[in-house]
Design a protein around this motif. Structure first.
Motif, PDB file in Angstrom:
ATOM      1  N   ASP A 294       0.832  -1.202   0.000  1.00  0.00           N
ATOM      2  CA  ASP A 294       0.000   0.000   0.000  1.00  0.00           C
ATOM      3  C   ASP A 294       0.864   1.249   0.000  1.00  0.00           C
ATOM      4  N   LYS A 297       2.096   1.881  -3.338  1.00  0.00           N
ATOM      5  CA  LYS A 297       1.057   2.416  -4.230  1.00  0.00           C
ATOM      6  C   LYS A 297       0.779   3.875  -3.914  1.00  0.00           C
ATOM      7  N   MET A 298       0.717   4.192  -2.617  1.00  0.00           N
ATOM      8  CA  MET A 298       0.418   5.566  -2.252  1.00  0.00           C
ATOM      9  C   MET A 298       1.570   6.501  -2.590  1.00  0.00           C
ATOM     10  N   SER A 299       2.781   5.939  -2.726  1.00  0.00           N
ATOM     11  CA  SER A 299       3.898   6.776  -3.173  1.00  0.00           C
ATOM     12  C   SER A 299       3.809   7.008  -4.669  1.00  0.00           C
ATOM     13  N   GLY A 300       2.832   6.403  -5.301  1.00  0.00           N
ATOM     14  CA  GLY A 300       2.629   6.655  -6.721  1.00  0.00           C
ATOM     15  C   GLY A 300       3.389   5.721  -7.629  1.00  0.00           C
ATOM     16  N   GLN A 305       7.220  -0.182 -11.216  1.00  0.00           N
ATOM     17  CA  GLN A 305       8.019   0.360 -10.109  1.00  0.00           C
ATOM     18  C   GLN A 305       7.721  -0.395  -8.821  1.00  0.00           C
ATOM     19  N   LYS A 309      10.948  -1.756  -7.326  1.00  0.00           N
ATOM     20  CA  LYS A 309      11.520  -0.914  -6.279  1.00  0.00           C
ATOM     21  C   LYS A 309      10.963  -1.223  -4.905  1.00  0.00           C
TER      22      LYS A 309
ATOM     23  N   ARG B  74      -9.194   3.171   2.998  1.00  0.00           N
ATOM     24  CA  ARG B  74      -8.625   2.554   1.803  1.00  0.00           C
ATOM     25  C   ARG B  74      -9.483   2.831   0.573  1.00  0.00           C
ATOM     26  N   SER B  77      -8.686   6.383  -0.546  1.00  0.00           N
ATOM     27  CA  SER B  77      -7.403   6.509  -1.241  1.00  0.00           C
ATOM     28  C   SER B  77      -7.346   5.559  -2.433  1.00  0.00           C
ATOM     29  N   LEU B  79      -7.120   2.413  -2.450  1.00  0.00           N
ATOM     30  CA  LEU B  79      -6.285   1.214  -2.343  1.00  0.00           C
ATOM     31  C   LEU B  79      -7.161  -0.007  -2.546  1.00  0.00           C
ATOM     32  N   ASN B  99      -5.893   4.025 -14.329  1.00  0.00           N
ATOM     33  CA  ASN B  99      -4.747   3.692 -13.493  1.00  0.00           C
ATOM     34  C   ASN B  99      -3.681   4.782 -13.540  1.00  0.00           C
ATOM     35  N   ILE B 103      -2.347   7.138 -10.482  1.00  0.00           N
ATOM     36  CA  ILE B 103      -0.947   7.228 -10.074  1.00  0.00           C
ATOM     37  C   ILE B 103      -0.509   8.694 -10.036  1.00  0.00           C
ATOM     38  N   ARG B 106      -1.881  10.275  -6.924  1.00  0.00           N
ATOM     39  CA  ARG B 106      -1.157   9.868  -5.716  1.00  0.00           C
ATOM     40  C   ARG B 106       0.214  10.511  -5.652  1.00  0.00           C
ATOM     41  N   ARG B 107       0.823  10.667  -6.816  1.00  0.00           N
ATOM     42  CA  ARG B 107       2.172  11.236  -6.823  1.00  0.00           C
ATOM     43  C   ARG B 107       2.171  12.697  -6.398  1.00  0.00           C
ATOM     44  N   MET B 110      -1.618  13.087  -2.763  1.00  0.00           N
ATOM     45  CA  MET B 110      -1.922  12.258  -1.603  1.00  0.00           C
ATOM     46  C   MET B 110      -0.662  11.814  -0.875  1.00  0.00           C
ATOM     47  N   GLY B 111      -0.807  11.730   0.430  1.00  0.00           N
ATOM     48  CA  GLY B 111       0.248  11.129   1.235  1.00  0.00           C
ATOM     49  C   GLY B 111      -0.431  10.238   2.247  1.00  0.00           C
ATOM     50  N   MET B 112       0.263   9.159   2.645  1.00  0.00           N
ATOM     51  CA  MET B 112      -0.395   8.254   3.590  1.00  0.00           C
ATOM     52  C   MET B 112       0.606   7.729   4.614  1.00  0.00           C
ATOM     53  N   PHE B 131      11.861   8.316  -1.489  1.00  0.00           N
ATOM     54  CA  PHE B 131      11.294   7.326  -2.404  1.00  0.00           C
ATOM     55  C   PHE B 131      10.156   7.858  -3.279  1.00  0.00           C
ATOM     56  N   PRO B 132       9.115   8.492  -2.694  1.00  0.00           N
ATOM     57  CA  PRO B 132       8.017   8.974  -3.553  1.00  0.00           C
ATOM     58  C   PRO B 132       8.507   9.984  -4.581  1.00  0.00           C
ATOM     59  N   GLN B 134      11.552  10.022  -5.943  1.00  0.00           N
ATOM     60  CA  GLN B 134      12.301   9.328  -7.004  1.00  0.00           C
ATOM     61  C   GLN B 134      11.362   8.573  -7.925  1.00  0.00           C
ATOM     62  N   ILE B 135      10.268   8.066  -7.331  1.00  0.00           N
ATOM     63  CA  ILE B 135       9.260   7.382  -8.149  1.00  0.00           C
ATOM     64  C   ILE B 135       8.679   8.353  -9.172  1.00  0.00           C
ATOM     65  N   PHE B 189      -3.622  11.070   4.387  1.00  0.00           N
ATOM     66  CA  PHE B 189      -4.326   9.947   5.000  1.00  0.00           C
ATOM     67  C   PHE B 189      -3.463   9.363   6.100  1.00  0.00           C
TER      68      PHE B 189
END
Lengths: 717, 343
Positions: A294, A297-300, A305, A309, B74, B77, B79, B99, B103, B106-107, B110-112, B131-132, B134-135, B189
């Motif tokens: 999760d 996923k929430m990090s996008g 990825q 990752k 969930r 968000s 999920l 999808n 994404i 979320r990028r 949103m933060g969770m 991490f988020p 770099q994603i 969240f």
């Protein structure tokens, strides 16, 4: 009556054993039954029955159904073989461009595919090999033989061993510091000085291709199985059989499909090494906590990825164990695959063992083991490497290791160049120490063996004779004396008592398959060898494990010993036992015992150590003595885990029994080896392998069902 | 629409687990009975939940385990996909997003934060926080410097190269918080973020969280099973039971006027002086003259000013932020709040 009500299981077991022995004594050995039936199955003699199926006629000696089932699956290996040959030789012929001939040729599609795979693998193996020890095949692959004749400067002579050694040390230092650097350097120097450079590099080049391919293949299939339930359901039974199949069994089919040579060896290795990688990948991915997914996923993360990752790195521990397994399998296959033409240390080891030259075998064995340990440690260190974001490095610091390596390359080349003046006659030792021209301790070991034989001849002989005559022979006779009906009652009864009807049917099915092949007697012999080994191994392993688990230091020590022993390629175990006991069943049995004791010990220690300390405290407060604690608390709780260890012991024992066929046994393994030189060997080898796998799976099913049930009862999950 | 459009809006959201959940829901025609569903092999997670969260507001969803509070989060968000209902994020229909768009959302928005922290074990504190970023494809150098800011924000400087396993629970959750804030999301969240922590650390983290929120002003959906935590943090609380939102109101109103018997059980034990603000218990101004010199703010929690009010003989004037008198409070009223029964 009360007793029966109180212990229903015990009563069931007693009843089962009673029926079993009753059947054994009730059914007589039929007249004309001889144990060694050799290959007579294919020769029709008087008194034999025959039947024909799918155009394949099978002849066999008929006995009473209760005694032995007729080989109604006798056609199966031959049929497999025919199908294989049909696909390889007659199915779907296509035209393709032959660059050697400069013309179109016709070739069956399958052959085309397998040849393509072979040549690709072979190219990479040669490529790496030529970097280490020189050669022209890679250059030729891009140019032509004429070109290389005209331009002799392009003949690459390989890297001097000094440079490879320095490179290994630098790599070790970069990944894990001084310890690994020294170890790597010492190993490489050892290999070189003892004149094992060329075969070692041959083995290495073959592993450096097989291991990454197995890793990538296993990882991708594992990821696929994780993502798709269907794939997993399809793969899991195949993997289960493949994991318990003896490694010999793959050799013939691979040989038929891909021919003989390094590439065939590499393919056999890949086939053996991939299943554990797949299983560990799936296991690791499944164990990733849903919250981490999760979070990803929430990090996008997109799917890609998320896998690359988040999931795979989080499952790193299990995947690394997979890598470790791949490397171990590769090294042990380095020997086994030399049966189908893989060059290198394994080949030398086989030759030496064949000539009973223990010293030479030991030298090769030590090198294989050293390479295994180095690769294992390097891969682990590489995976645990972490990056530093804050240090501000200049050019030289950043490329420190690269520059140092470049420096050593130059120094190495200069040394080799001067060496060519110094060692004018013969060999340039600064370039490469040729095979058999290094220092050798072969004589030393051979003399050692002779000394052992001279000194201990009598006690060894007495022990050997006693074991064979008074223990092994009667055991074997007892196993062979089992009527097939009694075996079914025993196996299925055990299945029923442990896991109900479902288990009974599964193990019954496995047994039926083996009983319907023409190798039932051989399977019994295999079972007898494995049983002897498992009994001794379990006793030793559980005892040693129990003693060692009593405190932290000894636990750590014994687990370390297990790790080390597990690093040894399985074939290496044959060397010392042949040294001591020669070519006998005793030698095989001892090798089985040594090899199979590892998991028994490991699981015992793990099981006993994983008992929660609060329970020990509770026990201490109830005033138990150490022995009471062991018997009343530790053993019952650790028992399911120890049983899983016994399960592994069985698998290990079966593997070693089959490998022991090299020494000369009369079991299934011997027939698998024979299949190598049989025209119909591919089918036979496979079916024989499956028979061995099924023996393993019968035990696996029983023990696993029991252990899981017991764990549930104890409230572990 | 107007500028008061809520950031998160849920309209009759249902989440039902089970093989033929959708069909059953359709047949039920908006009248979902958990028991009937359970007999048919379906488990009702969220049952007809509707709520809005406006910009900068913190909505705390409170419920015991199995009440469907985490499922609701969930769903919001995405999920998990809600079985039916509408969810809007900034007016965008969340359930209809592809999808790729999801994404993207979320990028950037949103933060969770997770109960068990959900840090990547193979990455250091810094790498986890970066991490988020770099994603998203931000360059290593930029993402690392941004992550370093976050490390400082949550007070972990000096530990940026530690691995999660080397940190205490509280520190790990600081990393989780920093990671969720790294992309500067609008919506935050939090799924029981402090439940896995020791009571003392939990209080410390709650205070820290309030400090952060007072400066960041995020739109927050916060899930907890701890009623005290909900009272302490929330602008509004939604109390859930068996997937249904039993009551959705400000903490004061929930304590003073529990809507159902179930909610009352929670409020009974609550020391009201610790929860209620003066505003909630003040009386209208009756006698302008007969007031004490001591004044209290209407936003003060009763407990913090009780002793001073009790010291006064006259009624105490209550003032708003503009120093205007908006009501009075008698010392006897305070005694009544503290010692009186909840009627």
């Amino acid at each position: 009556m009360e007793f029966i009500n109180k212990h229903p299981k015990l009563f069931q077991w007693l009843l089962l054993l009673l029926t079993f022995f009753g059947l054994i004594f009730a059914i007589d050995v039929p007249e004309g039954y001889k144990f060694i039936r050799a290959e007579a199955e294919h020769v029709i003699v008087e008194g034999q029955s025959t039947y024909s199926f799918l155009g394949i006629s099978v002849s066999y000696t008929y006995f009473n159904f209760l005694w032995r089932l007729p080989p109604w699956l006798g056609w199966f290996p031959i049929w497999i073989n025919d199908v294989l040959y049909f696909f390889l030789n007659d199915w779907w012929k296509i035209d393709f461009w032959d660059s050697d001939l400069g013309d179109y040729r016709t070739r069956p599609f399958m052959l085309h595919v397998t040849r393509f795979i072979s040549s690709t693998l072979l190219f990479f193996i040669e490529f790496i090999r030529e970097i280490f020890i020189g050669g022209v095949k890679t250059v030729v692959a891009f140019t032509s033989w004429d070109w290389i004749d005209a331009n002799p400067w392009a003949e690459f002579r390989g890297i001097p061993w000094t440079i490879v050694t320095a490179g290994a040390a630098i790599l070790g230092y970069k990944l894990a510091g001084r310890g690994l650097a020294i170890f790597a350097a010492v190993t490489m120097i050892y290999i070189s000085v003892f004149g094992q450079w060329e075969p070692s590099m041959q083995t290495l080049s073959f592993i450096l291709v097989a291991a990454p391919v197995s890793f990538i293949l296993g990882l991708s299939l594992g990821v696929w199985a994780y993502k798709s339930k269907k794939v997993e359901t399809a793969l899991s039974p195949i993997l289960m059989v493949m994991q318990t199949m003896p490694q010999y069994a793959y050799l013939v089919p691979v040989m038929v499909l891909f021919g003989i040579g390094d590439h065939a060896g590499a393919i056999a290795t890949i086939v053996v090494a991939t299943p554990p990688m797949i299983l560990l990948t799936v296991l690791g991915l499944r164990a990733v906590s849903p919250e981490i997914i999760d979070a990803g996923k929430m990090s996008g993360c997109n799917d890609f990825q998320l896998m690359l990752k988040v999931l795979i790195p989080t499952a790193k521990r299990d995947i690394l164990i997979g890598v470790n397994q791949v490397i171990m399998v590769c090294l042990s296959m380095a020997v086994i695959s030399s049966f189908i033409g893989a060059k290198g240390l394994g080949w030398n080891l086989l030759l030496a063992l064949n000539r009973l030259n223990i010293g030479a075998a030991l030298e090769a064995g030590v090198c294989i083991t050293l390479i295994a340990v180095i690769l294992d440690k390097l891969s682990l260190a590489w995976a645990n490497k972490q990056t530093d974001y804050f240090t501000n490095l200049n050019f030289f610091q950043r490329y420190k290791y690269g520059l140092i390596f470049a420096g050593t390359v130059i120094i190495g080349l200069i040394l080799a160049y001067f060496g060519s003046f110094y060692f004018k006659e013969g060999f340039n030792y600064l370039f490469e120490v040729p095979h058999n021209k290094g220092i050798s301790n072969e004589d030393f070991w051979n003399r050692g063996v002779d000394w052992i034989w001279d000194t201990f001849f009598y006690p060894l002989k007495v022990f050997n004779t006693w074991l064979i005559v008074d223990v092994l022979q009667p055991m074997r006779a007892a196993f062979l004396r089992m009527p097939v009906v009694a075996t079914f009652v025993l196996v299925m009864g055990a299945g029923y008592i442990i896991g109900g009807l479902r288990s009974a049917l599964i193990v019954g099915g496995f047994t039926l398959f083996i009983a319907l092949t023409e190798w039932w007697d051989r399977a019994l012999v295999t079972a007898y060898m494995a049983t002897c080994g498992v009994i001794v191994s379990s006793i030793i392993g559980v005892t040693v494990g129990t003693v060692c688990s009593q405190n932290n230091y000894s636990s750590k020590f014994i687990l370390g010993v297990c790790d080390t022993f597990q690093t040894f390629p399985s074939f290496v175990y044959l060397i010392p036992v042949m040294m001591l006991f020669g070519v006998t069943d005793t030698a095989v049995l001892i090798a089985v015992v040594v090899y199979a004791t590892i998991p028994a010990t490991r699981y015992t220690v793990e099981g006993l150590r994983s008992i929660p300390p609060s329970l020990h405290d509770a026990a201490a407060m109830s005033g138990v003595t150490a022995l009471q604690r062991l018997i009343k608390i530790d053993f019952p709780l650790a028992f399911p885990h120890i049983m899983l260890g016994i399960n592994q012991t069985v698998v290990f024992a079966l593997f070693m029994v089959i490998i022991g066929a090299f020494i000369g046994t009369e079991d299934l393994g011997q027939y698998i080896l024979k299949a190598l030189s049989d025209r119909q060997g591919a089918g036979k080898g496979l079916i024989l392998g499956i028979c061995v796998a099924f023996i393993g799976l019968i035990v696996d099913n029983l023990i696993r069902t029991y252990a899981e049930k017991r764990k549930k009862e104890l409230g572990f999950n | 629409m107007t500028s008061v459009e809520p950031v998160i809006r849920c309209e009759s959201v249902y989440k039902i687990f089970g093989a033929n959940a959708e069909k059953m829901l359709k047949d039920a025609n908006g009248n979902v009975d958990a028991k009937i569903f359970q007999e048919a092999g379906c488990i009702v997670g969220v049952n007809n939940a509707s709520f809005d969260v406006s910009r900068g507001e913190m909505l705390v969803v409170m419920g015991l385990s199995g009440s469907g509070k985490s499922t609701l989060l969930r769903c919001a968000s995405r999920l998990t996909d809600a079985t039916s209902g509408k969810i809007y994020i900034d007016g965008q229909d969340l359930l209809s997003l592809k999808n790729k768009e999801l994404i993207e959302l979320r990028r950037n928005k949103m933060g969770m934060v997770f109960q068990s922290f959900a840090l990547l074990p193979h990455k250091t504190v810094l790498e986890n926080i970066a991490f988020p970023l770099q994603i998203k494809g931000i360059k290593t150098k930029d993402s690392v410097s941004k992550a370093m800011e976050m490390v400082k924000l949550v007070g972990l400087d000096g530990r940026e190269n530690y691995f999660p396993r080397e940190l205490s629970g509280g520190q790990q959750q600081r990393v989780g918080i920093a990671r969720s804030l790294a992309v500067e999301p609008d919506i935050w969240f939090l799924d029981e973020p402090f439940s896995a922590l020791d009571p003392l650390i939990r209080k410390e983290m709650q205070d820290e969280f309030l400090r952060l929120q007072s400066s960041l002003k995020k739109t927050i959906l916060f899930v907890t099973h701890d009623f005290d935590e909900a009272l302490k943090l929330a602008d509004r609380i939604a109390i859930m039971k068996d997937g249904i939102i039993e009551q959705l109101d400000t903490p004061a109103n929930i304590v003073l006027n529990p809507a159902t018997e179930y909610v009352r059980k929670f409020t009974q034990e609550v020391p009201r002086e610790k929860v209620l603000k003066i505003e909630a218990v003040m009386d209208p101004v009756a006698d302008e003259q007969n007031l004490s010199d001591f004044k209290v703010s209407k936003d003060a929690i009763i407990e913090t000013v009780a002793e001073k009010i009790l010291d006064q003989e006259k009624s105490v004037p209550v003032i708003d932020s503009n120093q205007q008198v908006v009501g009075i409070i008698k010392p006897s009223k305070v005694i009544h709040v503290v010692f009186g029964n909840s009627e």
